[in-house]
Design a protein around this motif. Sequence first.
Motif, PDB file in Angstrom:
ATOM      1  N   ASN A  49      -3.406 -23.345  -0.367  1.00 58.58           N
ATOM      2  CA  ASN A  49      -3.092 -21.922  -0.310  1.00 58.58           C
ATOM      3  C   ASN A  49      -1.631 -21.689   0.081  1.00 58.58           C
ATOM      4  O   ASN A  49      -0.983 -20.756  -0.426  1.00 58.58           O
ATOM      5  N   GLN A  50      -1.116 -22.515   0.972  1.00 64.60           N
ATOM      6  CA  GLN A  50       0.288 -22.391   1.366  1.00 64.60           C
ATOM      7  C   GLN A  50       1.213 -22.702   0.191  1.00 64.60           C
ATOM      8  O   GLN A  50       2.213 -22.011  -0.030  1.00 64.60           O
ATOM      9  N   VAL A  51       0.872 -23.740  -0.555  1.00 66.10           N
ATOM     10  CA  VAL A  51       1.656 -24.089  -1.752  1.00 66.10           C
ATOM     11  C   VAL A  51       1.588 -22.951  -2.758  1.00 66.10           C
ATOM     12  O   VAL A  51       2.601 -22.568  -3.365  1.00 66.10           O
ATOM     13  N   LYS A  52       0.405 -22.402  -2.916  1.00 71.00           N
ATOM     14  CA  LYS A  52       0.211 -21.291  -3.852  1.00 71.00           C
ATOM     15  C   LYS A  52       1.035 -20.077  -3.448  1.00 71.00           C
ATOM     16  O   LYS A  52       1.651 -19.423  -4.292  1.00 71.00           O
ATOM     17  N   ASP A  53       1.063 -19.773  -2.157  1.00 77.08           N
ATOM     18  CA  ASP A  53       1.833 -18.629  -1.674  1.00 77.08           C
ATOM     19  C   ASP A  53       3.336 -18.821  -1.910  1.00 77.08           C
ATOM     20  O   ASP A  53       4.047 -17.870  -2.247  1.00 77.08           O
ATOM     21  N   LYS A  54       3.805 -20.048  -1.756  1.00 78.44           N
ATOM     22  CA  LYS A  54       5.237 -20.332  -1.975  1.00 78.44           C
ATOM     23  C   LYS A  54       5.583 -20.377  -3.459  1.00 78.44           C
ATOM     24  O   LYS A  54       6.743 -20.218  -3.838  1.00 78.44           O
ATOM     25  N   LYS A  55       4.557 -20.651  -4.272  1.00 75.80           N
ATOM     26  CA  LYS A  55       4.739 -20.772  -5.730  1.00 75.80           C
ATOM     27  C   LYS A  55       5.773 -21.840  -6.099  1.00 75.80           C
ATOM     28  O   LYS A  55       6.527 -21.710  -7.061  1.00 75.80           O
ATOM     29  N   SER A  56       5.799 -22.910  -5.331  1.00 77.32           N
ATOM     30  CA  SER A  56       6.683 -24.036  -5.653  1.00 77.32           C
ATOM     31  C   SER A  56       6.150 -25.299  -4.988  1.00 77.32           C
ATOM     32  O   SER A  56       5.521 -25.226  -3.934  1.00 77.32           O
ATOM     33  N   GLY A  57       6.392 -26.426  -5.649  1.00 76.15           N
ATOM     34  CA  GLY A  57       6.038 -27.687  -5.017  1.00 76.15           C
ATOM     35  C   GLY A  57       5.063 -28.565  -5.779  1.00 76.15           C
ATOM     36  O   GLY A  57       4.889 -29.732  -5.430  1.00 76.15           O
ATOM     37  N   LEU A  58       4.414 -28.042  -6.821  1.00 70.44           N
ATOM     38  CA  LEU A  58       3.466 -28.864  -7.565  1.00 70.44           C
ATOM     39  C   LEU A  58       3.848 -28.929  -9.041  1.00 70.44           C
ATOM     40  O   LEU A  58       4.159 -27.908  -9.649  1.00 70.44           O
ATOM     41  N   HIS A  59       3.791 -30.142  -9.598  1.00 69.04           N
ATOM     42  CA  HIS A  59       4.083 -30.335 -11.021  1.00 69.04           C
ATOM     43  C   HIS A  59       2.919 -31.042 -11.723  1.00 69.04           C
ATOM     44  O   HIS A  59       3.034 -31.423 -12.881  1.00 69.04           O
ATOM     45  N   GLY A  60       1.834 -31.232 -10.992  1.00 71.30           N
ATOM     46  CA  GLY A  60       0.653 -31.889 -11.533  1.00 71.30           C
ATOM     47  C   GLY A  60      -0.453 -31.839 -10.492  1.00 71.30           C
ATOM     48  O   GLY A  60      -0.284 -31.257  -9.422  1.00 71.30           O
ATOM     49  N   ILE A  61      -1.582 -32.437 -10.814  1.00 65.99           N
ATOM     50  CA  ILE A  61      -2.681 -32.498  -9.855  1.00 65.99           C
ATOM     51  C   ILE A  61      -2.234 -33.307  -8.651  1.00 65.99           C
ATOM     52  O   ILE A  61      -1.717 -34.417  -8.790  1.00 65.99           O
ATOM     53  N   PHE A  62      -2.409 -32.751  -7.464  1.00 66.27           N
ATOM     54  CA  PHE A  62      -2.025 -33.470  -6.248  1.00 66.27           C
ATOM     55  C   PHE A  62      -3.269 -33.868  -5.475  1.00 66.27           C
ATOM     56  O   PHE A  62      -4.053 -33.020  -5.060  1.00 66.27           O
ATOM     57  N   ILE A  63      -3.436 -35.170  -5.295  1.00 63.46           N
ATOM     58  CA  ILE A  63      -4.500 -35.690  -4.453  1.00 63.46           C
ATOM     59  C   ILE A  63      -3.843 -36.420  -3.290  1.00 63.46           C
ATOM     60  O   ILE A  63      -3.111 -37.394  -3.483  1.00 63.46           O
ATOM     61  N   SER A  64      -4.068 -35.945  -2.099  1.00 67.87           N
ATOM     62  CA  SER A  64      -3.478 -36.534  -0.900  1.00 67.87           C
ATOM     63  C   SER A  64      -3.848 -38.007  -0.770  1.00 67.87           C
ATOM     64  O   SER A  64      -4.815 -38.483  -1.368  1.00 67.87           O
ATOM     65  N   ALA A  65      -3.076 -38.740   0.045  1.00 68.06           N
ATOM     66  CA  ALA A  65      -3.444 -40.116   0.372  1.00 68.06           C
ATOM     67  C   ALA A  65      -4.833 -40.161   1.000  1.00 68.06           C
ATOM     68  O   ALA A  65      -5.530 -41.168   0.928  1.00 68.06           O
ATOM     69  N   TYR A  66      -5.236 -39.037   1.600  1.00 70.14           N
ATOM     70  CA  TYR A  66      -6.562 -38.937   2.204  1.00 70.14           C
ATOM     71  C   TYR A  66      -7.581 -38.387   1.206  1.00 70.14           C
ATOM     72  O   TYR A  66      -8.590 -37.811   1.601  1.00 70.14           O
ATOM     73  N   GLY A  67      -7.304 -38.580  -0.072  1.00 70.80           N
ATOM     74  CA  GLY A  67      -8.187 -38.059  -1.112  1.00 70.80           C
ATOM     75  C   GLY A  67      -9.626 -38.505  -0.951  1.00 70.80           C
ATOM     76  O   GLY A  67     -10.555 -37.727  -1.177  1.00 70.80           O
ATOM     77  N   GLU A  68      -9.834 -39.761  -0.559  1.00 74.72           N
ATOM     78  CA  GLU A  68     -11.200 -40.274  -0.379  1.00 74.72           C
ATOM     79  C   GLU A  68     -11.900 -39.529   0.756  1.00 74.72           C
ATOM     80  O   GLU A  68     -13.081 -39.192   0.648  1.00 74.72           O
TER      81      GLU A  68
END
Length: 239
Positions: free
Chosen positions: A111-130
């Motif tokens: 939600n924070q990334v969405k509010d800033k509308k910047s920072g993602l260029h693809g699907i982001f899965i954290s290192a803690y994805g599992e």
Amino acid sequence: QLISYGRMTVDKIAAIVSGTVMLSEGSEELWRCLIMTKEYDKKWITLLGQILPELGVEALIVYADTIKIDMSPEYGGLISHALGQIKPENVKKLQQAAGSVVYRRWKNYLNQVKDKKSGLHGIFISAYGELICGAVRHIYGEQEMWDQELSEEILQLERDMEGWYSDVMQMKTVFFVHMSQLCLLLCAAAELGLQPGKRCKEMIHRAKRLMEMQEYLWKDENQRVKLYGMLDKFSEMRC
């Protein structure tokens, strides 16, 4: 010092695990400090599968609340391997204690990334994805809850894609916030063996059409093909 110097032996590992448990029970402040200090230490990461099962519920909650939820995916393999060493009954304990905290923090990050509308260029899965995916499996393990969460996510995706953006980069970030969330929900459902209900299948068809319309936003073709394939598989399942 035990973690940082010399090779790992059975006795040293036992001492580290025991000391960590004692510290986590004695001081929340020091426990948080240890988590933040050693989070990127590869020796520490390899011991998570032995440390986490020994922690109490409160210590697990603090762990889930302290880790860097957007940690770079480059550490994901190590973390996944370490978590893979945990016995099923202890995995359940971890999910029950920390699942809601981890997933709440993951959604807040998106939600924070969405509010800033910047920072993602693809699907982001954290290192803690599992760990995050495990939380999704725990929280949305029931068919009806998963159907509702996925349908609402796709509805919000449609609304956001109808919005106004000053440039394509803003729209791309918002788009991939939703793609990241969809990817987690679908991966969790595949592992749980869930099948979408009639309304949910209709929403999945709409997500497929929207992905086709926004195909130009994708930089990583492998990500696009994988996610579209999952949507296609779920859309063809019998209710």
